[in-house]
Write an enzyme that holds these catalytic residues in place. Structure first.
Site, PDB file in Angstrom:
ATOM      1  N   PRO A 209     -54.249  -2.166   5.254  1.00  0.00           N
ATOM      2  CG  PRO A 209     -54.091  -0.066   6.216  1.00  0.00           C
ATOM      3  CD  PRO A 209     -53.956  -1.512   6.533  1.00  0.00           C
ATOM      4  CD  GLU A 210     -53.228  -5.613   0.002  1.00  0.00           C
ATOM      5  OE1 GLU A 210     -52.879  -5.679  -1.183  1.00  0.00           O
ATOM      6  OE2 GLU A 210     -53.891  -6.503   0.565  1.00  0.00           O
TER       7      GLU A 210
ATOM      8  CG  HIS B   7     -56.722   2.195  20.599  1.00  0.00           C
ATOM      9  ND1 HIS B   7     -56.017   1.499  21.552  1.00  0.00           N
ATOM     10  CD2 HIS B   7     -57.960   1.650  20.561  1.00  0.00           C
ATOM     11  CE1 HIS B   7     -56.801   0.564  22.061  1.00  0.00           C
ATOM     12  NE2 HIS B   7     -57.983   0.624  21.490  1.00  0.00           N
TER      13      HIS B   7
ATOM     14  NE  ARG C  73     -54.642  -6.537  15.219  1.00  0.00           N
ATOM     15  CZ  ARG C  73     -54.779  -7.513  14.350  1.00  0.00           C
ATOM     16  NH1 ARG C  73     -55.555  -7.356  13.294  1.00  0.00           N
ATOM     17  NH2 ARG C  73     -54.145  -8.649  14.506  1.00  0.00           N
TER      18      ARG C  73
END
Ligand SMILES: [Zn+2]
Length: 275
Positions: free
Chosen positions: A2-3, A94, A113
């Site tokens: 994500p940016e 997660h 992650r």
């Protein structure tokens, strides 16, 4: 990863679930996903009984501020997601943090992650001091003069500088490639040798690609979703990123792919000449 546009989309879709709604429970599943900062902070439990009053974003960081100024800062990292679901919905793998809201909605942070994380601060002032240290202005707020001043006489290369976050916050690999293609600037151009006119074009190009992407809900490459579980549509508008070997949409030349600063970079050798 994500940016700015993707984080903005998460912020925009998360806000209605938390602003003005009381927190009735907080559960940390993975302790090492949460960092508690600041003097006298109670951590996530300190938020129980409080309402959030606003959300805002700086670069890729998302701030959620409670009525007594306790602040959560979410970093989405590579694979972070914020899910807003009814409490009865199955908890996905997660999921590291769960905040129960009085509305019956649970805000769940998950991140397979774990490059992202959640930072807790007792006050917004502390959050700002820590989180904004060393960061440039938000990419939607930079001005030509800011960059000219920072880059004067500097030998750094354009793409690595833009990725570093210290001049401009919020850009990553996708939007840097898109903005440089649009502005016709070579990714290895020395920043100190870019003319004022070119910096002006660059600032315009950064704003254009980011705003267009925000309008389309961001770019979904793999598993990015906003807080309402929707994918972004900007991927089909990409003109440089991911198009190495394909013809430049402006001049027809084959786009080149190279590794710059450890990141795959796509640019047009004809339109984006190094000066
Ligand atoms: Zn071209």
């Amino acid at each position: 990863m994500p940016e700015l546009p993707e984080v903005e989309e998460v912020r925009r879709t998360l806000e209605p679930f938390i602003v003005g709604v009381k927190v009735v429970g907080a559960r940390v599943v993975r302790e090492d996903f949460v960092t508690v900062q600041g003097e006298g902070g109670k951590g996530m439990q300190g938020l129980v009984g409080k309402r959030f009053v606003k959300t805002w974003r700086h670069g890729k960081k998302l701030f959620c501020v409670a009525e007594d100024a306790q602040t959560l800062v979410i970093h989405l990292g590579m694979s972070g997601r914020v899910d807003c679901l009814p409490g009865a919905a199955a908890v996905a793998k997660h999921t590291h943090v769960v905040m129960s809201m009085e509305s019956g909605i649970e805000v769940r942070l998950r991140d397979p992650r774990r490059f992202g994380g959640l930072w807790y601060y007792a006050t917004l002032a502390e959050a700002r001091a820590v989180e904004l240290a060393g960061l440039g202005k938000d990419a939607l707020e930079i001005e030509v003069g800011d960059l000219l001043e920072r880059w004067k006489g500097e030998k750094g290369k354009l793409k690595p500088r833009l990725l570093s976050q210290k001049d401009v916050a919020g850009l990553g690999n996708i939007y840097v490639d898109e903005a440089l293609w649009l502005a016709r600037l070579h990714p290895l151009q020395r920043v100190g040798r870019i003319s004022a006119g070119q910096v002006e074009v660059l600032v315009g190009a950064i704003g254009k690609v980011l705003r267009e992407s925000i309008e389309m809900g961001g770019t979904t490459l793999r598993d990015y979703r906003n807080a309402a579980d929707e994918a972004g549509e900007f991927g089909r508008k990409l003109q440089a990123y991911g198009r190495g070997g394909q013809p430049c949409l402006r001049c027809g030349e084959e786009l080149r792919s190279a590794v710059i600063g450890g990141r795959t970079t796509v640019f047009c050798p004809r339109c984006q000449k190094r000066k």
